[in-house]
Design an enzyme around this catalytic site. Structure first.
Site, mmCIF file in Angstrom:
data_model
loop_
_atom_site.group_PDB
_atom_site.id
_atom_site.type_symbol
_atom_site.label_atom_id
_atom_site.label_comp_id
_atom_site.label_asym_id
_atom_site.label_seq_id
_atom_site.Cartn_x
_atom_site.Cartn_y
_atom_site.Cartn_z
ATOM 1 N N LYS A 46 8.038 14.848 17.973
ATOM 2 C CA LYS A 46 7.685 15.943 18.893
ATOM 3 C C LYS A 46 6.275 15.757 19.446
ATOM 4 C CE LYS A 46 6.062 19.948 17.063
ATOM 5 N NZ LYS A 46 4.794 20.488 17.558
ATOM 6 N N ASN A 47 5.309 15.535 18.558
ATOM 7 C CA ASN A 47 3.916 15.515 19.003
ATOM 8 C C ASN A 47 3.542 14.240 19.750
ATOM 9 O OD1 ASN A 47 3.614 18.062 18.053
ATOM 10 N ND2 ASN A 47 2.477 17.498 16.203
ATOM 11 N N CYS A 85 -3.676 31.252 17.312
ATOM 12 C CA CYS A 85 -2.303 31.270 16.821
ATOM 13 C C CYS A 85 -2.329 31.539 15.323
ATOM 14 C CB CYS A 85 -1.553 30.002 17.193
ATOM 15 S SG CYS A 85 -1.820 28.619 16.097
ATOM 16 N N ARG A 96 -8.189 27.827 16.982
ATOM 17 C CA ARG A 96 -7.834 26.663 17.792
ATOM 18 C C ARG A 96 -8.454 26.662 19.189
ATOM 19 N NH1 ARG A 96 -1.612 25.298 16.685
ATOM 20 N NH2 ARG A 96 -2.320 23.215 17.245
ATOM 21 N N PRO A 97 -9.774 26.577 19.272
ATOM 22 C CA PRO A 97 -10.421 26.522 20.588
ATOM 23 C C PRO A 97 -10.126 25.206 21.312
ATOM 24 C CG PRO A 97 -12.021 26.097 18.850
ATOM 25 C CD PRO A 97 -10.730 26.442 18.157
ATOM 26 N N ASP A 121 -0.104 18.962 8.727
ATOM 27 C CA ASP A 121 1.284 19.323 9.025
ATOM 28 C C ASP A 121 2.227 19.080 7.840
ATOM 29 O OD1 ASP A 121 0.590 20.179 11.525
ATOM 30 O OD2 ASP A 121 1.239 18.375 12.577
ATOM 31 N N ILE A 137 -8.388 21.496 7.957
ATOM 32 C CA ILE A 137 -8.234 21.379 9.420
ATOM 33 C C ILE A 137 -8.132 22.756 10.081
ATOM 34 C CG2 ILE A 137 -6.882 20.365 11.306
ATOM 35 C CD1 ILE A 137 -8.127 18.245 9.514
ATOM 36 N N ARG A 165 11.314 24.993 17.006
ATOM 37 C CA ARG A 165 10.292 24.368 17.848
ATOM 38 C C ARG A 165 10.087 22.918 17.445
ATOM 39 N NH1 ARG A 165 4.774 26.953 17.891
ATOM 40 N NH2 ARG A 165 4.598 25.027 19.064
HETATM 41 N N1 EPU Z 1 -10.777 22.033 17.577
HETATM 42 C C1 EPU Z 1 -11.923 22.582 18.096
HETATM 43 N N2 EPU Z 1 -12.166 22.435 19.442
HETATM 44 C C2 EPU Z 1 -11.309 21.778 20.273
HETATM 45 C C3 EPU Z 1 -10.115 21.226 19.726
HETATM 46 C C4 EPU Z 1 -9.881 21.368 18.376
HETATM 47 O O1 EPU Z 1 -12.721 23.180 17.396
HETATM 48 O O2 EPU Z 1 -11.589 21.686 21.469
HETATM 49 C C5 EPU Z 1 -10.498 22.153 16.133
HETATM 50 C C6 EPU Z 1 -9.244 22.920 15.783
HETATM 51 O O3 EPU Z 1 -9.449 24.311 15.786
HETATM 52 C C7 EPU Z 1 -8.902 22.344 14.422
HETATM 53 C C8 EPU Z 1 -9.335 20.881 14.547
HETATM 54 O O4 EPU Z 1 -10.229 20.845 15.647
HETATM 55 O O5 EPU Z 1 -9.695 22.968 13.456
HETATM 56 C C9 EPU Z 1 -8.214 19.880 14.810
HETATM 57 O O6 EPU Z 1 -7.363 20.394 15.826
HETATM 58 P P1 EPU Z 1 -6.613 19.468 16.871
HETATM 59 O O7 EPU Z 1 -7.189 19.711 18.214
HETATM 60 O O8 EPU Z 1 -6.569 18.072 16.384
HETATM 61 O O9 EPU Z 1 -5.168 20.104 16.852
HETATM 62 P P2 EPU Z 1 -4.171 20.160 18.077
HETATM 63 O O10 EPU Z 1 -4.398 18.970 18.937
HETATM 64 O O11 EPU Z 1 -4.227 21.498 18.694
HETATM 65 C C10 EPU Z 1 -2.284 18.742 16.956
HETATM 66 C C11 EPU Z 1 -0.832 18.942 16.639
HETATM 67 C C12 EPU Z 1 -0.696 19.932 15.499
HETATM 68 C C13 EPU Z 1 -1.450 19.375 14.297
HETATM 69 C C14 EPU Z 1 -2.909 19.103 14.661
HETATM 70 C C15 EPU Z 1 -3.725 18.469 13.561
HETATM 71 C C16 EPU Z 1 0.219 18.530 18.772
HETATM 72 C C17 EPU Z 1 0.971 19.056 19.936
HETATM 73 N N3 EPU Z 1 -0.147 19.394 17.835
HETATM 74 O O12 EPU Z 1 -2.790 20.017 17.344
HETATM 75 O O13 EPU Z 1 0.684 20.027 15.202
HETATM 76 O O14 EPU Z 1 -1.399 20.300 13.234
HETATM 77 O O15 EPU Z 1 -2.960 18.243 15.814
HETATM 78 O O16 EPU Z 1 -3.141 17.279 13.166
HETATM 79 O O17 EPU Z 1 -0.003 17.335 18.680
HETATM 80 C C18 EPU Z 1 2.647 21.053 14.430
HETATM 81 O O18 EPU Z 1 3.293 20.119 14.910
HETATM 82 O O19 EPU Z 1 3.166 21.905 13.649
HETATM 83 C C19 EPU Z 1 1.232 21.207 14.760
HETATM 84 C C20 EPU Z 1 0.573 22.354 14.604
#
Ligand code: EPU
Length: 427
Positions: free
Chosen positions: A22-23, A116, A121-122, A311, A333, A403
């Site tokens: 998915k991701n 969420c 998640r900013p 995850d 995380i 999802r």
């Molecule tokens: N973060 C910030 N600022 C940003 C972006 C992220 O502070 O601009 C923080 C987040 O709040 C978190 C950390 O950085 O504390 C890591 O978040 P990341 O951005 O890596 O998460 P994501 O890209 O939103 C993806 C996956 C998630 C998975 C995370 C961590 C996708 C579509 N989603 O989310 O998948 O948990 O990486 O590996 O790729 C899931 O599939 O159930 C899922 C939640």
């Protein structure tokens, strides 16, 4: 709303086919915006998040045909570079259209995803990177409005440092950089296999991406301001595979082959499973998981790849709830990713929460109960708990599971679980 009903029973035995990731599929679907040709994605899982992304791409003006495992995307007659709240609130990954839209069309209006269940998640790192590439960013009534340099101009390459490694942030900026003028350097990138997979696809499209899968990525933008279409089969879903790995290990006698899964991307989980006494072997293009003895307690801490994946935290916690002894599970995380714990406690698990740490004391028996799913991976963990609980467990609000897990009840039934979907159950 549907529910999943499980009668706990004996060990799982047989084989499960692992779907495409998915991701990985989500950013690659968004990458189709960088080209006006017709692209084809294969090995795409049939999931609600894929349908949501298809709906978003259609809203933007693309022609999308979803016939999972195949999805075709082609340009339509016009483009509306806007991702509305209605779609983004269903799926945070919608923010992945921001980079491609502003890079390709010079402007974009994308709803802020908001918080969420698992954390705030900013997206500040995504926005910081786009600004460094010359974008003007305004936040207006819940929307991010991004414009290219001087109005709708082409993005400019730059050197961008992420304060923390972010998966979708890295992906958004890789896609933006693929059409920027010059060579962008991204530092402290997320190293997840899904990021590497996006790099592979961007290269197929004619971008020059180097280092995807490491913490420094270089991207030379296309001179033409557009990339070529692609045909690509998505890598297997390592989190789906990990989830079935845990399910197989819940009972002594469990023996399950995960078809189409690869050990390569799962080192941290596999090391922890082996330390817990689970046998895991690579057999050609599949993985065999066997549990032939008692479960040992093992501590885990979630960290960015190649560390233990957040995850898989909920599922591993359930495994530890049956181990002989005490284990400590630490989540680093997301700040609120223990929503499954109170539900597991209702099923008899002995877990104490101290901030971002769960102290788990293994118990001999879990008890069937009605429980509520709060996010995708938490839901999966409750289903796994139900597999070994006595009597009946009903997991409600399973739309979360849909999802991210393709036909989970069919796949589990095929390896001997007593599980069914109850349509339109009470929520
Ligand atoms: N973060 C910030 N600022 C940003 C972006 C992220 O502070 O601009 C923080 C987040 O709040 C978190 C950390 O950085 O504390 C890591 O978040 P990341 O951005 O890596 O998460 P994501 O890209 O939103 C993806 C996956 C998630 C998975 C995370 C961590 C996708 C579509 N989603 O989310 O998948 O948990 O990486 O590996 O790729 C899931 O599939 O159930 C899922 C939640």
């Amino acid at each position: 709303m549907d529910a999943i009903r499980i009668r706990g029973g004996g060990p799982l035995q047989g084989s499960v086919r692992i779907s495409g990731a998915k991701n990985a599929a989500l950013p690659i679907l968004c990458a189709t915006l960088l080209s006006d040709g017709a692209s084809c994605l294969r090995n795409v899982p049939a999931l609600r998040d894929i349908d949501t992304t298809a709906a978003l791409l259609r809203f933007l003006g693309r022609n999308v045909v979803v016939a999972a495992p195949r999805v075709d995307v082609a340009a339509g007659s016009s483009v509306r570079p806007e991702a509305p709240y209605e779609l983004v609130k269903q799926m945070r990954a919608s923010v992945l259209v921001l980079g491609p839209l502003v890079a390709r069309f010079g402007h974009a209006r994308v709803s802020l995803p908001g918080g969420c269940q698992i954390g705030a998640r900013p997206i500040d790192q995504h926005l910081k990177g786009l600004k460094a590439m010359g974008c003007t960013i305004r936040l207006e009534r819940g929307y991010v409005i991004a414009e290219g340099p001087g109005g709708r101009g082409r993005l400019r390459a730059n050197e961008i440092y992420f304060d923390i490694p972010t998966v979708t942030g890295t992906e958004n900026l890789m896609m933006a950089a693929a059409l920027a003028r010059g060579r962008t350097t991204l530092i402290n990138c997320a190293r997840e296999p899904e990021v590497e997979e996006l790099g592979r696809v961007l290269n197929k499209m004619g971008a020059e991406v180097d280092g995807a899968g490491t913490d420094v990525i270089h991207v030379r933008g296309s001179e033409r301001g557009e990339l070529a279409p692609f045909d690509h089969a998505i890598i297997p879903d390592r989190i789906e595979a990990g989830t079935y790995m845990v399910a197989a290990a819940m009972c002594e006698g469990g023996d399950v082959v995960l078809d189409g899964a690869e050990l390569g991307d799962m080192e941290a989980l596999v090391a922890k499973m082996r330390a817990a006494g689970v046998e895991i072997a690579s057999e050609g293009r599949s993985i065999r998981v066997r549990r032939r003895g008692p479960l040992r307690p093992v501590d885990v801490t979630t960290t960015p790849h190649p560390g233990f994946p957040t995850d898989m935290q909920a599922q591993f916690l359930v495994l530890m709830s049956r181990a002989h002894g005490e284990s400590v599970v630490t989540e680093t995380i997301f700040e609120n990713r223990f929503m499954h714990v109170p539900e597991l406690q209702r099923m008899g698990a002995n877990i104490a929460l101290r901030g971002n740490t769960a102290i788990v004391k293994g118990v001999d028996q879990l008890y069937g109960a009605s429980v509520m799913a709060t996010d995708l991976r938490a839901s999966a963990s409750l289903v796994i708990a139900g597999l070994v609980a006595d009597q009946e467990t009903e997991v409600r609000r399973v739309y979360h599971i849909d999802r991210g897990y393709e036909r989970i009840e069919e796949k589990l039934r095929a390896v001997g679980a007593n599980i069914e979907r109850v349509r339109g159950a009470e929520s």
